[in-house]
Motif scaffolding. Sequence first.
Motif, PDB file in Angstrom:
ATOM      1  N   ALA A  86      -1.466  -2.215  -0.332  1.00 20.27           N
ATOM      2  CA  ALA A  86      -2.235  -1.319  -1.407  1.00 20.27           C
ATOM      3  C   ALA A  86      -1.480  -0.025  -1.592  1.00 20.27           C
ATOM      4  N   LEU A  87      -0.947   0.543  -0.519  1.00 24.06           N
ATOM      5  CA  LEU A  87      -0.199   1.907  -0.736  1.00 24.06           C
ATOM      6  C   LEU A  87       1.310   1.647  -1.403  1.00 24.06           C
ATOM      7  N   ALA A  88       1.789   0.499  -1.278  1.00 21.43           N
ATOM      8  CA  ALA A  88       2.999   0.191  -2.062  1.00 21.43           C
ATOM      9  C   ALA A  88       2.739   0.090  -3.292  1.00 21.43           C
ATOM     10  N   GLU A  89       1.731   0.033  -3.763  1.00 22.24           N
ATOM     11  CA  GLU A  89       1.402  -0.037  -5.280  1.00 22.24           C
ATOM     12  C   GLU A  89       1.611   1.385  -6.077  1.00 22.24           C
ATOM     13  N   ILE A 212      -1.629   9.422   0.307  1.00 26.41           N
ATOM     14  CA  ILE A 212      -1.594   8.445   1.184  1.00 26.41           C
ATOM     15  C   ILE A 212      -3.203   7.975   1.702  1.00 26.41           C
ATOM     16  N   ILE A 213      -3.911   8.849   1.684  1.00 24.66           N
ATOM     17  CA  ILE A 213      -5.162   8.302   2.299  1.00 24.66           C
ATOM     18  C   ILE A 213      -5.806   7.514   1.124  1.00 24.66           C
ATOM     19  N   ALA A 214      -5.608   8.210  -0.387  1.00 24.94           N
ATOM     20  CA  ALA A 214      -6.209   7.398  -1.544  1.00 24.94           C
ATOM     21  C   ALA A 214      -5.510   6.361  -1.424  1.00 24.94           C
ATOM     22  N   GLY A 215      -4.152   6.171  -1.390  1.00 25.36           N
ATOM     23  CA  GLY A 215      -3.441   4.822  -1.732  1.00 25.36           C
ATOM     24  C   GLY A 215      -3.715   3.672  -0.768  1.00 25.36           C
ATOM     25  N   LEU A 216      -3.942   4.181   0.650  1.00 18.34           N
ATOM     26  CA  LEU A 216      -4.323   3.162   1.593  1.00 18.34           C
ATOM     27  C   LEU A 216      -5.685   2.328   1.186  1.00 18.34           C
ATOM     28  N   ALA A 238      -7.378   8.710  -6.123  1.00 20.05           N
ATOM     29  CA  ALA A 238      -7.884   7.235  -6.001  1.00 20.05           C
ATOM     30  C   ALA A 238      -8.260   6.805  -7.294  1.00 20.05           C
ATOM     31  N   ALA A 239      -8.649   7.503  -8.356  1.00 19.60           N
ATOM     32  CA  ALA A 239      -9.179   6.860  -9.588  1.00 19.60           C
ATOM     33  C   ALA A 239      -7.955   6.463 -10.443  1.00 19.60           C
ATOM     34  N   GLU A 240      -6.864   7.375 -10.264  1.00 19.59           N
ATOM     35  CA  GLU A 240      -5.783   7.294 -10.905  1.00 19.59           C
ATOM     36  C   GLU A 240      -5.074   5.924 -10.277  1.00 19.59           C
ATOM     37  N   ALA A 241      -5.179   5.689  -9.058  1.00 23.01           N
ATOM     38  CA  ALA A 241      -4.523   4.431  -8.486  1.00 23.01           C
ATOM     39  C   ALA A 241      -5.282   3.120  -8.832  1.00 23.01           C
ATOM     40  N   GLY A 242      -6.559   3.143  -9.572  1.00 25.72           N
ATOM     41  CA  GLY A 242      -7.577   2.102  -9.984  1.00 25.72           C
ATOM     42  C   GLY A 242      -8.232   1.758  -8.860  1.00 25.72           C
ATOM     43  N   ARG A 243      -8.583   2.659  -7.854  1.00 30.13           N
ATOM     44  CA  ARG A 243      -9.536   2.331  -6.687  1.00 30.13           C
ATOM     45  C   ARG A 243     -10.838   2.820  -7.026  1.00 30.13           C
TER      46      ARG A 243
END
Length: 363
Positions: A86-89, A212-216, A238-243
């Motif tokens: 998930a973070l790699a995205e 990193i917290i949001a990306g994981l 988190a929102a920007e990453a689609g989470r």
Amino acid sequence: MKAPPDIIDRVRLIRTPGIGPVTYRQLLLRFGSAEAALAAIPDLARRGGGKAPAIFPKSAADREFAAVEKAGARYLILGQGLYPRALAELESAPPLLTVIGRLALLEQPMVAIVGARNASAAACRFARGLAHDLSREGVAVVSGLARGIDSAALDGSIDSGTIAVIAGGVDVYYPPENEVRQKDVAERGLLVAEMPPGTEPRARHFPYRNRIIAGLAVGTVVIEAAPQSGSLITARLAAEAGREVMAVPGSPIDPRAQGCNQLIREGATLIQSAADVIECIGNLHGKLASPPNASEFRPGPERNEGEPEVLALVEALLGPSPAPVDEIVRLSGASPGAVQLALLELDLAGRLDRHAGNKVSLR
């Protein structure tokens, strides 16, 4: 243990001044290996009209590798199997992570719990209970190991599955009163750091930690957060990453609840229990946990013979205001590979700034 040459080259590349996660990824996409990228930097910078950055010395990379081993840690490398998928995205995914603890936790769905450092007793109690219930359901809880809500979330999930992301090195305890907690995470959970061992956390490191917290995590729960707080930055990332972004409502007369209430007004999911969180994240974990792309870092094409003027064209299209790379490609009429190479040349020459959302500007 003797350090593998590829890891040393990767350490040298990411620790070289001026090379951040996006530039690192672009260099590996084009040249296929950190060794080839290091060799190409001087020529790229010269073509971009600037002076090459001082390459991080091999001796310093060897010392960092030894410090990681001494701390009982290991590297996770972007583009390789154990790196969190998930973070790699993220476009800005850290090329190297230093970790200590239970790597199996990275295979579980992850939810971040963040909030105020000066949280109320009631909010800390709720965070601790929520983290406990989520971890008992097989969800790993991600936090930042700060005072307040982070510490409460860690305490609630330590028995079943907690991941703490810190702003400094894995061998640096911050805040000092959380030394016992940090050691406990290293033994029973998973401790994650982007900075090299021995790094004392500075203010500029905390936004990097927050991404990193949001990306994981597949979703982030905010419990008490004032406007303009770091917790809201994590929620935005988190929102920007689609989470998923979730928030626990609070009293309108408590300043610590204003950020959460505003998030809910803007569309965040209102959370009252672990069941609400699990319902919210749904199948998002399965969508994010796709196998890594084995071809991610194969060498890209060189600039075509007919495109020597692309650098000047790209430079003319750039200005002090950030512009999307896709727009630069469209307006230039050049191939995406040629435009990316021109941007790399300007970047390594110290003449380009990279911004969130795949935007760039001329320095």
